[in-house]
Motif scaffolding. Structure first.
Motif, PDB file in Angstrom:
ATOM      1  N   GLN A  54       0.819  -1.210   0.000  1.00  0.00           N
ATOM      2  CA  GLN A  54       0.000   0.000   0.000  1.00  0.00           C
ATOM      3  C   GLN A  54       0.851   1.258   0.000  1.00  0.00           C
ATOM      4  N   ARG A  55       1.878   1.270   0.809  1.00  0.00           N
ATOM      5  CA  ARG A  55       2.753   2.442   0.853  1.00  0.00           C
ATOM      6  C   ARG A  55       3.527   2.605  -0.449  1.00  0.00           C
ATOM      7  N   VAL A  56       3.980   1.484  -1.020  1.00  0.00           N
ATOM      8  CA  VAL A  56       4.702   1.562  -2.292  1.00  0.00           C
ATOM      9  C   VAL A  56       3.804   2.113  -3.382  1.00  0.00           C
ATOM     10  N   LEU A  57       2.560   1.645  -3.443  1.00  0.00           N
ATOM     11  CA  LEU A  57       1.623   2.139  -4.461  1.00  0.00           C
ATOM     12  C   LEU A  57       1.302   3.610  -4.250  1.00  0.00           C
ATOM     13  N   ASN A  58       1.159   4.013  -2.989  1.00  0.00           N
ATOM     14  CA  ASN A  58       0.883   5.431  -2.717  1.00  0.00           C
ATOM     15  C   ASN A  58       2.052   6.322  -3.147  1.00  0.00           C
ATOM     16  N   GLU A  59       3.255   5.901  -2.841  1.00  0.00           N
ATOM     17  CA  GLU A  59       4.421   6.696  -3.232  1.00  0.00           C
ATOM     18  C   GLU A  59       4.598   6.706  -4.749  1.00  0.00           C
ATOM     19  N   PHE A  60       4.299   5.573  -5.374  1.00  0.00           N
ATOM     20  CA  PHE A  60       4.389   5.543  -6.839  1.00  0.00           C
ATOM     21  C   PHE A  60       3.361   6.482  -7.456  1.00  0.00           C
ATOM     22  N   TRP A  61       2.152   6.480  -6.914  1.00  0.00           N
ATOM     23  CA  TRP A  61       1.115   7.360  -7.446  1.00  0.00           C
ATOM     24  C   TRP A  61       1.483   8.826  -7.245  1.00  0.00           C
ATOM     25  N   GLU A  62       2.070   9.129  -6.091  1.00  0.00           N
ATOM     26  CA  GLU A  62       2.489  10.510  -5.845  1.00  0.00           C
ATOM     27  C   GLU A  62       3.634  10.908  -6.785  1.00  0.00           C
ATOM     28  N   SER A  63       4.523   9.963  -7.084  1.00  0.00           N
ATOM     29  CA  SER A  63       5.639  10.288  -7.983  1.00  0.00           C
ATOM     30  C   SER A  63       5.169  10.544  -9.409  1.00  0.00           C
ATOM     31  N   MET A  64       3.990  10.048  -9.763  1.00  0.00           N
ATOM     32  CA  MET A  64       3.447  10.312 -11.095  1.00  0.00           C
ATOM     33  C   MET A  64       3.063  11.773 -11.273  1.00  0.00           C
ATOM     34  N   ASP A  65       2.867  12.478 -10.167  1.00  0.00           N
ATOM     35  CA  ASP A  65       2.560  13.919 -10.190  1.00  0.00           C
ATOM     36  C   ASP A  65       1.343  14.203 -11.071  1.00  0.00           C
ATOM     37  N   THR A  66       0.257  13.457 -10.795  1.00  0.00           N
ATOM     38  CA  THR A  66      -0.946  13.620 -11.606  1.00  0.00           C
ATOM     39  C   THR A  66      -1.586  14.993 -11.421  1.00  0.00           C
ATOM     40  N   HIS A  67      -1.378  15.619 -10.271  1.00  0.00           N
ATOM     41  CA  HIS A  67      -1.952  16.944 -10.022  1.00  0.00           C
ATOM     42  C   HIS A  67      -1.024  18.083 -10.459  1.00  0.00           C
ATOM     43  N   GLY A  68       0.222  17.735 -10.847  1.00  0.00           N
ATOM     44  CA  GLY A  68       1.145  18.762 -11.302  1.00  0.00           C
ATOM     45  C   GLY A  68       1.793  19.556 -10.186  1.00  0.00           C
ATOM     46  N   GLU A  69       1.741  19.061  -8.953  1.00  0.00           N
ATOM     47  CA  GLU A  69       2.295  19.810  -7.820  1.00  0.00           C
ATOM     48  C   GLU A  69       3.818  19.876  -7.897  1.00  0.00           C
ATOM     49  N   SER A  70       4.465  18.761  -8.198  1.00  0.00           N
ATOM     50  CA  SER A  70       5.930  18.755  -8.259  1.00  0.00           C
ATOM     51  C   SER A  70       6.446  19.665  -9.369  1.00  0.00           C
ATOM     52  N   ARG A  71       5.789  19.645 -10.504  1.00  0.00           N
ATOM     53  CA  ARG A  71       6.211  20.510 -11.610  1.00  0.00           C
ATOM     54  C   ARG A  71       6.023  21.980 -11.251  1.00  0.00           C
ATOM     55  N   ALA A  72       4.931  22.283 -10.583  1.00  0.00           N
ATOM     56  CA  ALA A  72       4.696  23.662 -10.174  1.00  0.00           C
ATOM     57  C   ALA A  72       5.746  24.127  -9.163  1.00  0.00           C
ATOM     58  N   MET A  73       6.141  23.231  -8.259  1.00  0.00           N
ATOM     59  CA  MET A  73       7.182  23.579  -7.292  1.00  0.00           C
ATOM     60  C   MET A  73       8.517  23.806  -7.989  1.00  0.00           C
ATOM     61  N   ASP A  74       8.800  23.020  -9.025  1.00  0.00           N
ATOM     62  CA  ASP A  74      10.050  23.204  -9.777  1.00  0.00           C
ATOM     63  C   ASP A  74      10.044  24.538 -10.520  1.00  0.00           C
ATOM     64  N   ILE A  75       8.914  24.917 -11.079  1.00  0.00           N
ATOM     65  CA  ILE A  75       8.835  26.196 -11.803  1.00  0.00           C
ATOM     66  C   ILE A  75       9.105  27.362 -10.866  1.00  0.00           C
ATOM     67  N   LEU A  76       8.549  27.294  -9.666  1.00  0.00           N
ATOM     68  CA  LEU A  76       8.756  28.369  -8.696  1.00  0.00           C
ATOM     69  C   LEU A  76      10.083  28.229  -7.954  1.00  0.00           C
ATOM     70  N   GLY A  77      10.765  27.093  -8.114  1.00  0.00           N
ATOM     71  CA  GLY A  77      12.036  26.900  -7.431  1.00  0.00           C
ATOM     72  C   GLY A  77      11.882  26.718  -5.939  1.00  0.00           C
ATOM     73  N   LEU A  78      10.871  25.962  -5.504  1.00  0.00           N
ATOM     74  CA  LEU A  78      10.580  25.769  -4.085  1.00  0.00           C
ATOM     75  C   LEU A  78      10.780  24.317  -3.695  1.00  0.00           C
ATOM     76  N   ASP A  79      11.016  24.111  -2.394  1.00  0.00           N
ATOM     77  CA  ASP A  79      11.100  22.767  -1.847  1.00  0.00           C
ATOM     78  C   ASP A  79       9.717  22.290  -1.436  1.00  0.00           C
ATOM     79  N   SER A  80       9.615  20.998  -1.151  1.00  0.00           N
ATOM     80  CA  SER A  80       8.315  20.426  -0.792  1.00  0.00           C
ATOM     81  C   SER A  80       7.793  20.949   0.541  1.00  0.00           C
ATOM     82  N   ASP A  81       8.701  21.449   1.404  1.00  0.00           N
ATOM     83  CA  ASP A  81       8.274  21.946   2.710  1.00  0.00           C
ATOM     84  C   ASP A  81       8.044  23.459   2.725  1.00  0.00           C
ATOM     85  N   ALA A  82       7.933  24.067   1.564  1.00  0.00           N
ATOM     86  CA  ALA A  82       7.712  25.523   1.491  1.00  0.00           C
ATOM     87  C   ALA A  82       6.328  25.881   2.006  1.00  0.00           C
TER      88      ALA A  82
END
Length: 222
Positions: free
Chosen positions: A128-156
């Protein structure tokens, strides 16, 4: 009514299969051999269908699967011993050498190492945890890409997001660039920054709303 067993024509087709190694257009040999064995060993005439001809579904699947495995094994053996690859510079490599080179390549070794690590991680933390982390790594909501564009860390924080957005908006505002090419590039980046900030703000707001709702439900249960 004409009927017959399927095994004999299938056997004839397999017996003629080696001719493909010498003549790829020799499919007629298989057809002739299948028709010959059917007429010789399997062909029969009945007035009414024989009882028991309809086999169970699993039996049919097993027969077809066995035939498919035999067919693939014949072609697999032929490719393994005869197939060759030619690169753009004219270098010829056999299929066996290509497989051996791939199994010793850095790409395969890295993939193998990753698969072993993922298996050990799954055994320790569960699927379950592996599947959840895999799904989050897919960045289906575009959160990681948006953070990269703004140059921010995940804890911003939200304040960090707003400060960064304002800074980048001033930096990439089209009015600050006079060159047409630079102005077009700045306009594109300006739009991406605005969309990234809007997306992150929406995700954070929905996440906070879901957290408040979860805490409220927990208090109601108590």
């Amino acid at each position: 009514m004409e009927c017959g067993k399927f095994r004999w024509p299938l056997l004839g087709a397999y017996l003629a299969a080696p001719f493909f190694a010498y003549n790829p257009n020799s499919v007629a040999y298989s057809a002739v051999a299948a028709a010959f064995l059917f007429n010789w060993r399997s062909r029969d005439y009945v007035r009414q269908p024989k009882t028991g001809l309809r086999k169970r579904f699993l039996y049919r699947v097993s027969v077809l699967s066995t035939c498919g495995i035999l067919y693939l094994s014949l072609w697999g053996s032929f490719l393994w011993f005869n197939a060759k690859f030619t690169s753009r510079d004219g270098t010829t490599t056999t299929f066996r050498e290509g497989v051996d080179n791939f199994l010793h390549s850095k790409a395969w070794l890295d993939l193998k190492k990753t698969l072993i690590y993922s298996w050990d991680y799954m055994q320790h933390y569960g699927w379950q945890r592996v599947l959840n982390e895999f799904w989050e790594s897919m960045d289906t909501h575009g959160e990681s890409r948006a953070m990269d564009i703004l140059g921010l860390d995940s804890d911003a924080t939200q304040q960090d997001m707003t400060t960064r957005y304002r800074k980048l908006s001033r930096e990439w505002h089209p009015d600050r660039h006079r060159d047409p090419v630079a102005k077009e590039a700045a306009q594109k980046m300006f739009i991406e920054v605005a969309q990234a900030y809007e997306k992150l703000s929406t995700i954070r707001a929905n996440r906070a709303k879901a957290g408040r709702k979860s805490r409220s439900d927990s208090r109601d249960e108590l």
